[in-house]
Design an enzyme around this catalytic site. Structure first.
Site, short mmCIF file in Angstrom:
data_model
loop_
_atom_site.label_atom_id
_atom_site.label_comp_id
_atom_site.label_asym_id
_atom_site.label_seq_id
_atom_site.Cartn_x
_atom_site.Cartn_y
_atom_site.Cartn_z
CB ILE A 191 -76.95 -37.92 27.85
CG1 ILE A 191 -75.67 -37.21 27.43
CG2 ILE A 191 -77.47 -38.81 26.74
CD1 ILE A 191 -74.52 -38.18 27.12
CB SER B 226 -68.42 -42.01 21.71
OG SER B 226 -69.02 -42.74 20.66
CE1 TYR C 265 -69.08 -36.39 18.64
CE2 TYR C 265 -68.98 -38.69 17.96
CZ TYR C 265 -69.49 -37.71 18.78
OH TYR C 265 -70.40 -38.03 19.76
CE LYS D 135 -67.47 -37.93 21.37
NZ LYS D 135 -67.92 -37.02 22.44
CB SER E 108 -77.82 -35.70 20.53
OG SER E 108 -77.11 -34.55 20.93
#
Length: 351
Positions: free
Chosen positions: A39, A177, A214, A218, A249
């Protein structure tokens, strides 16, 4: 704490992604971290098509960065993109990048904090050169206690100069996210003398903790963006945080799980579709509202509009957590780079 349901998350993934927005970026300067792939690269291409005055692709690898520059030129015809090297796993590299920016960039209009670290699926602890757990040092798709916040804070004086000298409203975009809905920080962390010293320590990072790392990172992205925004509220700068969607990704190139591959085939957006959310956070305008500056400050952005973040960051309790994490972050970063103390004193105010 209310959490966004997995079903709602998947419904968003099936929804039609709004088209990319456009703006006149002639004469302006944009910096995109993690711009050699995914991205970040797609966002850089969109900025190039808007004829941005200077476009800085901030990458860790010279080889991959040079390849990205060539690909961008071939795809858009834009020949002014610049490769600047920065390793967010190394505080010294971040400091050198900022030194170069303060020396060579007369203005910074758009700062896209998109650098990413892949989430480990095996629950193992890995440390950076500076001794911090990897996902927390890399922070923009990683953690709030180190490199990306450090870069953002050290760049803030030039961002503020840009606003005043050119009568414009720069934006700092933090990539997060919807995964942040599915976690919360333990009281043990929030009640500790310094939350980030615990979060980045080997002793705390058990295999169970690491499996949620993770999502934790975020959540910290959201806290950082809101905290910084609250402290530049009186300044002509927008800080917001964006959910780019679940996208294909290269970060997951080492994940061989058949289930994950099938999940991607069924639900993942393309990197270009995800990048549209970064572009909207960088240049978009909320629907039906001309007061863009105030409405977008500290906003959580997704699907080309303002969304609401997790309940864990909202309300009086969320504000207490935000303030605690901010104090601990600044305490940590002041030890890394003494300039942080001056930036806080000269550029920020109490929320």
């Amino acid at each position: 704490m209310a959490k966004r349901s997995h079903i709602r998350f998947l419904c968003k993934q099936w929804a039609t992604v709004p088209p990319v927005v456009h703006a006149d970026l002639r004469g302006k300067t944009a910096i995109v971290l993690g711009a050699n792939t995914g991205i970040g690269f797609e966002a850089a291409q969109h900025f190039a098509r808007m004829d941005v005055g200077r476009l800085i692709l901030a990458c860790r690898s010279r080889e991959k960065g040079e390849t990205a520059i060539e690909r961008l030129n071939q795809a858009t015809g834009y020949s002014k993109a610049e490769l600047w090297l920065v390793d967010l796993g190394d505080f010294a590299s971040v400091g050198a990048f900022v030194d170069q920016a303060l020396r060579d960039l007369e203005r910074v209009d758009l700062l896209i904090l998109n650098a990413a670290a892949a989430a480990r699926m095996d629950g193992l602890f890995t440390a950076t050169n500076d001794g911090w757990e990897t996902s927390y040092e890399l922070f923009s798709q990683s953690g709030q206690q180190s490199s990306s916040p450090l870069l953002a804070l050290l760049m803030l004086p030039r961002v503020l100069e840009t606003a005043k000298r050119h009568n414009t409203i720069p934006r700092i975009v933090v990539v997060s996210s919807d995964f942040h809905f599915w976690t919360e920080l333990e009281d043990k962390v929030l009640n500790s003398p310094n939350a980030f010293e615990i979060l980045g320590s080997k002793e705390y990072c058990t295999s169970q903790i690491m499996k949620a790392r993770y999502a934790d990172s975020k959540l910290l992205n959201v806290f950082f963006a809101r905290a910084l925004s609250n402290r530049v509220r009186e300044q002509p700068v927008i800080v917001n945080v964006v959910h780019p969607g679940f996208c294909y990704s290269e970060l997951r190139r080492d994940i061989t799980s058949l289930g994950m591959r099938l999940y991607e085939m069924m639900f993942a957006w393309t990197a270009e579709q995800g990048s549209r959310q970064l572009i909207w956070a960088a240049v978009g305008t909320p629907k039906g509202d001309n007061d863009t500056s105030n409405k977008l400050k500290g906003a959580y952005v997704g699907m080309a509009d303002i969304d609401e973040p997790s309940d864990f960051v909202l309300g009086d309790e969320g504000k207490k957590r935000e303030d605690k994490l901010w104090v601990d972050l600044i305490s940590t970063l002041e030890k890394v780079d003494p300039r942080v103390k001056d930036v806080v004193a000269q550029c920020l105010t109490a929320p």
